[in-house]
Design a protein around this motif. Structure first.
Motif, PDB file in Angstrom:
ATOM      1  N   GLU A 114       0.840  -1.203   0.000  1.00  0.00           N
ATOM      2  CA  GLU A 114       0.000   0.000   0.000  1.00  0.00           C
ATOM      3  C   GLU A 114       0.874   1.252   0.000  1.00  0.00           C
ATOM      4  O   GLU A 114       0.736   2.118  -0.856  1.00  0.00           O
ATOM      5  N   ASP A 151      -3.685  -1.000  11.251  1.00  0.00           N
ATOM      6  CA  ASP A 151      -4.395  -1.666  12.352  1.00  0.00           C
ATOM      7  C   ASP A 151      -3.446  -2.349  13.328  1.00  0.00           C
ATOM      8  O   ASP A 151      -3.738  -2.498  14.504  1.00  0.00           O
ATOM      9  N   GLU A 189      -6.133 -11.281  10.108  1.00  0.00           N
ATOM     10  CA  GLU A 189      -7.131 -11.272   9.036  1.00  0.00           C
ATOM     11  C   GLU A 189      -7.813  -9.909   8.929  1.00  0.00           C
ATOM     12  O   GLU A 189      -8.108  -9.286   9.959  1.00  0.00           O
ATOM     13  N   ASN A 190      -8.063  -9.466   7.696  1.00  0.00           N
ATOM     14  CA  ASN A 190      -8.757  -8.187   7.444  1.00  0.00           C
ATOM     15  C   ASN A 190      -8.019  -6.967   7.985  1.00  0.00           C
ATOM     16  O   ASN A 190      -8.609  -5.912   8.163  1.00  0.00           O
ATOM     17  N   LYS A 191      -6.740  -7.098   8.266  1.00  0.00           N
ATOM     18  CA  LYS A 191      -6.019  -5.968   8.871  1.00  0.00           C
ATOM     19  C   LYS A 191      -5.058  -5.300   7.889  1.00  0.00           C
ATOM     20  O   LYS A 191      -4.521  -5.939   6.985  1.00  0.00           O
ATOM     21  N   HIS A 192      -4.858  -4.013   8.119  1.00  0.00           N
ATOM     22  CA  HIS A 192      -3.792  -3.297   7.412  1.00  0.00           C
ATOM     23  C   HIS A 192      -2.559  -3.352   8.305  1.00  0.00           C
ATOM     24  O   HIS A 192      -2.526  -2.764   9.380  1.00  0.00           O
ATOM     25  N   LEU A 209       0.293 -11.561   2.760  1.00  0.00           N
ATOM     26  CA  LEU A 209      -0.762 -11.324   1.772  1.00  0.00           C
ATOM     27  C   LEU A 209      -1.539 -12.584   1.397  1.00  0.00           C
ATOM     28  O   LEU A 209      -2.541 -12.519   0.695  1.00  0.00           O
ATOM     29  N   PRO A 242      -6.586 -13.729   4.051  1.00  0.00           N
ATOM     30  CA  PRO A 242      -7.686 -12.990   3.430  1.00  0.00           C
ATOM     31  C   PRO A 242      -7.755 -11.516   3.863  1.00  0.00           C
ATOM     32  O   PRO A 242      -7.613 -11.208   5.044  1.00  0.00           O
ATOM     33  N   SER A 243      -7.961 -10.652   2.873  1.00  0.00           N
ATOM     34  CA  SER A 243      -8.188  -9.210   3.091  1.00  0.00           C
ATOM     35  C   SER A 243      -7.108  -8.497   3.883  1.00  0.00           C
ATOM     36  O   SER A 243      -7.382  -7.522   4.574  1.00  0.00           O
ATOM     37  N   VAL A 244      -5.886  -8.990   3.782  1.00  0.00           N
ATOM     38  CA  VAL A 244      -4.782  -8.292   4.440  1.00  0.00           C
ATOM     39  C   VAL A 244      -4.195  -7.248   3.489  1.00  0.00           C
ATOM     40  O   VAL A 244      -4.105  -7.464   2.280  1.00  0.00           O
ATOM     41  N   LYS A 245      -3.837  -6.076   4.067  1.00  0.00           N
ATOM     42  CA  LYS A 245      -3.101  -5.060   3.312  1.00  0.00           C
ATOM     43  C   LYS A 245      -1.766  -4.867   4.026  1.00  0.00           C
ATOM     44  O   LYS A 245      -1.708  -4.971   5.253  1.00  0.00           O
TER      45      LYS A 245
END
Ligand SMILES: [Zn+2]
Length: 231
Positions: A64, A115, A189-192, A214, A217-220
Motif C-alpha cells: 500500500e 491496524d 485477518e482483514n487488517k492493514h 498477503l 484474506p483481506s490483508v493489506k
C-alpha cells in the motif's frame, strides 16, 4: 561530593556519549546529540507516492505504502546507528530511532489506517542468541505515536540462515524466499499491517514477509524501515 564521584564512576562504566560522534551528551540529550540529529540524512519519502522504497518492491509484492526514515551510507552515522541497534544490544537507541520513525509516519495520512504492527521476525534460535529482535524494538518506538498492538506471533521465520553478506542478489533472494510463514492468522485477518524492519537493501526479506502476510484474506501491507540503502 559523594554524588559527584558516583556520577563520574557511573559515566565511566556507562558512558553518556553520542552514538554517532562520540561527544559527551547533555543531560537533556538521549543517545544522539542534537548536532548529529540535525545532520541525519532524512529521505522525506513518507508522503511521496512511488518513492524509491515502493519502486524497489514493484512487481514483487503488493504494498500500500512504504517509507524509510534515513538514507544509509557506508561508514556514515546511519551505519553506526544500525550497527549499535543490531549488534551492540543498544535497545534504547532502537526505541529512540523507532520513535523518530513514528513521528515521521504521522506526517503523512498514508499510514493513518494501520491496524497492527508486525516486526520482521528473527529465527527463534537467532533471537535467543541476540537476546532481542531489533525490528521489534524499533516497533516499540513507533507505537508511541500509533496506539496499535505489536504482533510477534503471526509471522515467524522458519529457517535459520547464515549471514547473507557474501552472497549475490540472486542467491540471497533464493535464500530468504519461503523461509517465513504465517501462524495465528485470525489475529491479522482483514487488517492493514505495518511491516517494520531496520533497513531495506535488496528488499528480498520484506518481499518474502509481505508475500506470506498477503496470503491471509483481506490483508493489506505497508512498510516502514529506519534506513534505505540504494542499489
Ligand atoms: Zn553527535
Amino acid at each position: 561530593m559523594t554524588t559527584k564521584i558516583f556520577t563520574d564512576l557511573f559515566k565511566l562504566f556507562f558512558p553518556h556519549v553520542c552514538r554517532c560522534c562520540g561527544n559527551a551528551l547533555l543531560n537533556s540529550e538521549n543517545q544522539i546529540c542534537t548536532e548529529c540529529i540535525l545532520h541525519l540524512p532524512l529521505t522525506n519519502f513518507v508522503d511521496i507516492v512511488n518513492n524509491p522504497v515502493e519502486k524497489k518492491l514493484w512487481g514483487r509484492a503488493q504494498i500500500e505504502a512504504a517509507t524509510s526514515l534515513l538514507f544509509f551510507s557506508k561508514k556514515g552515522n546511519v551505519q553506526k546507528i544500525l550497527h549499535e541497534i543490531k549488534y551492540k544490544n543498544n535497545i534504547k537507541l532502537a526505541h529512540f530511532m523507532g520513535n523518530q520513525l513514528g513521528i515521521e509516519l504521522k506526517k503523512s495520512n498514508r499510514f493513518n489506517d494501520i491496524d497492527i504492527i508486525v516486526p520482521v521476525p528473527l529465527h527463534r534460535k537467532k533471537q535467543k542468541e541476540r537476546g532481542y529482535n531489533q525490528s521489534e524494538e524499533i516497533a516499540k518506538g513507533i507505537v508511541n505515536h500509533f496506539d496499535k498492538e505489536i504482533n510477534t506471533t503471526s509471522l515467524i521465520k522458519t529457517t535459520y540462515t547464515k549471514s547473507q553478506t557474501k552472497q549475490n542478489r540472486f542467491s540471497r533472494w533464493k535464500n530468504v524466499s519461503e523461509i517465513f510463514s504465517v501462524t495465528n492468522t485470525d489475529k491479522i485477518e482483514n487488517k492493514h499491517i505495518l511491516l517494520v524492519d531496520d533497513v531495506i537493501t535488496t528488499g528480498a526479506t520484506l518481499e518474502a514477509c509481505a508475500k506470506e502476510l498477503l496470503k491471509i484474506p483481506s490483508v493489506k501491507v505497508s512498510i516502514a524501515t529506519l534506513a534505505y540503502a540504494g542499489d
